[in-house]
Design a protein around this motif. Structure first.
Motif, PDB file in Angstrom:
ATOM      1  N   LEU A 180      46.195  43.742  40.437  1.00 52.25           N
ATOM      2  CA  LEU A 180      46.301  42.372  39.938  1.00 52.25           C
ATOM      3  C   LEU A 180      47.417  41.626  40.657  1.00 52.25           C
ATOM      4  CD1 LEU A 180      45.438  40.132  38.027  1.00 52.25           C
ATOM      5  CD2 LEU A 180      46.924  41.111  36.273  1.00 52.25           C
ATOM      6  N   ASN A 181      48.556  42.270  40.836  1.00 52.37           N
ATOM      7  CA  ASN A 181      49.659  41.620  41.550  1.00 52.37           C
ATOM      8  C   ASN A 181      49.248  41.253  42.976  1.00 52.37           C
ATOM      9  OD1 ASN A 181      51.426  41.683  39.392  1.00 52.37           O
ATOM     10  ND2 ASN A 181      52.279  43.665  39.943  1.00 52.37           N
ATOM     11  N   TYR A 182      48.528  42.171  43.646  1.00 53.98           N
ATOM     12  CA  TYR A 182      48.047  41.900  45.006  1.00 53.98           C
ATOM     13  C   TYR A 182      47.116  40.692  45.019  1.00 53.98           C
ATOM     14  CZ  TYR A 182      45.796  42.705  49.557  1.00 53.98           C
ATOM     15  OH  TYR A 182      45.298  42.558  50.841  1.00 53.98           O
ATOM     16  N   LEU A 183      46.205  40.638  44.051  1.00 54.88           N
ATOM     17  CA  LEU A 183      45.271  39.517  43.956  1.00 54.88           C
ATOM     18  C   LEU A 183      46.016  38.206  43.735  1.00 54.88           C
ATOM     19  CD1 LEU A 183      42.452  38.284  43.702  1.00 54.88           C
ATOM     20  CD2 LEU A 183      42.407  39.033  41.307  1.00 54.88           C
ATOM     21  N   LEU A 184      46.945  38.190  42.785  1.00 53.71           N
ATOM     22  CA  LEU A 184      47.676  36.962  42.479  1.00 53.71           C
ATOM     23  C   LEU A 184      48.505  36.494  43.672  1.00 53.71           C
ATOM     24  CD1 LEU A 184      48.876  37.723  38.826  1.00 53.71           C
ATOM     25  CD2 LEU A 184      46.888  36.396  39.553  1.00 53.71           C
ATOM     26  N   GLU A 185      49.055  37.446  44.417  1.00 51.42           N
ATOM     27  CA  GLU A 185      49.874  37.096  45.590  1.00 51.42           C
ATOM     28  C   GLU A 185      49.032  36.491  46.709  1.00 51.42           C
ATOM     29  OE1 GLU A 185      51.706  40.767  46.587  1.00 51.42           O
ATOM     30  OE2 GLU A 185      53.021  40.766  44.818  1.00 51.42           O
ATOM     31  N   ASN A 186      47.760  36.875  46.776  1.00 52.36           N
ATOM     32  CA  ASN A 186      46.926  36.455  47.901  1.00 52.36           C
ATOM     33  C   ASN A 186      45.970  35.311  47.597  1.00 52.36           C
ATOM     34  OD1 ASN A 186      47.331  38.378  50.406  1.00 52.36           O
ATOM     35  ND2 ASN A 186      47.516  39.649  48.560  1.00 52.36           N
ATOM     36  N   TYR A 213      42.575  31.697  34.404  1.00 57.56           N
ATOM     37  CA  TYR A 213      43.066  32.977  33.886  1.00 57.56           C
ATOM     38  C   TYR A 213      42.213  34.086  34.485  1.00 57.56           C
ATOM     39  CZ  TYR A 213      43.218  37.012  30.729  1.00 57.56           C
ATOM     40  OH  TYR A 213      43.294  38.284  30.230  1.00 57.56           O
ATOM     41  N   ILE A 214      42.866  35.149  34.960  1.00 62.02           N
ATOM     42  CA  ILE A 214      42.153  36.282  35.548  1.00 62.02           C
ATOM     43  C   ILE A 214      42.497  37.547  34.787  1.00 62.02           C
ATOM     44  CG2 ILE A 214      41.956  37.775  37.591  1.00 62.02           C
ATOM     45  CD1 ILE A 214      42.365  35.286  39.311  1.00 62.02           C
ATOM     46  N   SER A 215      41.470  38.308  34.437  1.00 57.70           N
ATOM     47  CA  SER A 215      41.649  39.641  33.848  1.00 57.70           C
ATOM     48  C   SER A 215      41.079  40.657  34.822  1.00 57.70           C
ATOM     49  CB  SER A 215      40.916  39.739  32.510  1.00 57.70           C
ATOM     50  OG  SER A 215      40.857  41.087  32.079  1.00 57.70           O
ATOM     51  N   LEU A 216      41.868  41.669  35.136  1.00 52.84           N
ATOM     52  CA  LEU A 216      41.447  42.688  36.089  1.00 52.84           C
ATOM     53  C   LEU A 216      41.767  44.044  35.489  1.00 52.84           C
ATOM     54  CD1 LEU A 216      40.276  42.856  38.962  1.00 52.84           C
ATOM     55  CD2 LEU A 216      42.615  43.038  39.804  1.00 52.84           C
ATOM     56  N   SER A 217      40.727  44.761  35.081  1.00 54.37           N
ATOM     57  CA  SER A 217      40.963  46.041  34.406  1.00 54.37           C
ATOM     58  C   SER A 217      41.438  47.080  35.398  1.00 54.37           C
ATOM     59  CB  SER A 217      39.685  46.517  33.717  1.00 54.37           C
ATOM     60  OG  SER A 217      38.635  46.663  34.648  1.00 54.37           O
ATOM     61  N   GLY A 218      42.380  47.891  34.941  1.00 52.45           N
ATOM     62  CA  GLY A 218      42.846  49.022  35.729  1.00 52.45           C
ATOM     63  C   GLY A 218      42.438  50.289  35.017  1.00 52.45           C
ATOM     64  N   ARG A 279      36.793  39.107  47.677  1.00 53.39           N
ATOM     65  CA  ARG A 279      37.175  39.408  49.061  1.00 53.39           C
ATOM     66  C   ARG A 279      38.579  40.003  49.128  1.00 53.39           C
ATOM     67  NH1 ARG A 279      34.566  34.407  50.267  1.00 53.39           N
ATOM     68  NH2 ARG A 279      36.584  33.325  50.359  1.00 53.39           N
ATOM     69  N   ILE A 280      39.516  39.418  48.377  1.00 49.07           N
ATOM     70  CA  ILE A 280      40.891  39.899  48.390  1.00 49.07           C
ATOM     71  C   ILE A 280      40.979  41.338  47.874  1.00 49.07           C
ATOM     72  CG2 ILE A 280      43.174  39.580  47.303  1.00 49.07           C
ATOM     73  CD1 ILE A 280      42.467  36.497  47.360  1.00 49.07           C
ATOM     74  N   LEU A 281      40.243  41.623  46.815  1.00 51.47           N
ATOM     75  CA  LEU A 281      40.277  42.976  46.248  1.00 51.47           C
ATOM     76  C   LEU A 281      39.620  43.991  47.171  1.00 51.47           C
ATOM     77  CD1 LEU A 281      39.631  42.235  42.481  1.00 51.47           C
ATOM     78  CD2 LEU A 281      41.736  43.029  43.530  1.00 51.47           C
ATOM     79  N   ALA A 282      38.628  43.562  47.938  1.00 51.82           N
ATOM     80  CA  ALA A 282      38.016  44.451  48.933  1.00 51.82           C
ATOM     81  C   ALA A 282      39.051  44.840  49.980  1.00 51.82           C
ATOM     82  CB  ALA A 282      36.810  43.779  49.584  1.00 51.82           C
ATOM     83  N   ASN A 283      39.902  43.896  50.375  1.00 49.90           N
ATOM     84  CA  ASN A 283      40.970  44.197  51.336  1.00 49.90           C
ATOM     85  C   ASN A 283      41.987  45.160  50.732  1.00 49.90           C
ATOM     86  OD1 ASN A 283      39.919  42.536  53.306  1.00 49.90           O
ATOM     87  ND2 ASN A 283      41.081  40.733  52.631  1.00 49.90           N
TER      88      ASN A 283
END
Length: 287
Positions: A180-186, A213-218, A279-283
């Motif tokens: 989630l942090n990676y996604l928010l940063e990018n 608002y974004i929810s990303l389950s871990g 796309r960001i999460l794929a990276n």
């Protein structure tokens, strides 16, 4: 069975009563207001959660019975497994944002949703510290109510078109992970606003203090009771709340968890943001 507006009137009344109970614990005005905090699966549960859950269930069941409705509350769900076979199911979070309730940030809410065919048709989201209650019915729009007035809410009517970079993301204070942090940063949106409780987060979008608002389950994921009621008050006001691939959320499926990436927005750039997020999460996965 009563019609939807009669049921809504009952749910709104219960929402206000539940708000009174939580406020009495929050402000210490109730006799024996000790929160008696316990931890279940690393999540706090307080005496306020339990008392409010009991109040909501008792009052809904007294008014509506068990013949046409089933009831799923965060505090009573426990080990219940499998899909509930009732046509109409109440999905209830008596205290969304328990950590914020304990920490006295004010960002806590009550969620009450009525679901049929895996989708919400009625919802109430009460924000006790704001003295506001948001409610919606499928196809009937969203309203915001105070103790003495009720007005319709339609965010899409007042949206100012602005660059994607200027949108504000409302983010969690506590439920964060590396992905989630990676996604928010990018993502291009660099304005972030920290708010507890999903209900409070969605309210900031309704009140036009945030856009996304974004929810990303871990290792864990938000549950049906975290999302169902906030989703309907947003979408009936003209916003959107979907999986990253654009598919609608499903409730009472036999799995109470909402896995994957979810994005809620006021409607601006919704599809674009979903696609960018994928796309960001794929990276991230390939890094």
């Amino acid at each position: 069975m009563k019609d939807l507006q009669e049921i809504l009137a009952i749910a709104r009344q219960v929402g206000w009563g539940a708000a009174d109970i939580l406020q009495s614990y929050y402000h210490g005005t109730i006799k024996d207001s000790n929160l008696e905090i316990e931890y279940k699966q690393n999540e706090p549960v307080t005496a306020a959660d339990i008392a409010t859950s009991q109040y909501i269930l008792d009052n809904l069941q007294a008014a509506l019975g068990n013949e046409d409705f089933a009831y799923i509350s965060e505090e009573t769900y426990k080990s219940q497994q499998g899909k509930n076979n009732s046509q109409y199911v109440w999905i209830i979070d008596p205290l969304d944002g328990t950590r914020d309730f304990i920490d006295k940030t004010g960002d806590y809410a009550i969620h009450i949703a009525l679901v049929t065919e895996n989708r919400p048709v009625l919802s109430v989201v009460s924000l006790p510290e704001s003295e506001k209650l948001y409610y919606a019915t499928k196809g009937g729009g969203t309203f915001v109510e105070t103790r003495n007035s009720s007005i319709p809410l339609q965010i899409s009517l007042n949206l100012d078109t602005k660059p994607l970079e200027d949108l504000t993301l409302v983010v969690s204070r506590s439920h964060r992970n590396q992905r989630l942090n990676y996604l928010l940063e990018n993502l291009p949106c660099k304005n972030h606003k920290s708010v507890g409780s999903v209900g409070c987060k969605i309210a900031t979008i309704l009140e036009q203090k945030a856009d996304i608002y974004i929810s990303l389950s871990g290792s864990s994921a938000p549950k049906d009771w975290d999302i169902a009621a906030p989703e309907l008050i947003l979408t009936e006001a003209g916003g959107q709340f979907t999986h990253f691939d654009g598919t609608p959320l499903q409730y009472n499926t036999g799995d109470i968890s909402q896995w994957g990436g979810l994005l809620a927005s006021n409607g601006l750039y919704h599809e674009d943001l979903c696609q960018q997020s994928e796309r960001i999460l794929a990276n991230f996965s390939n890094s």
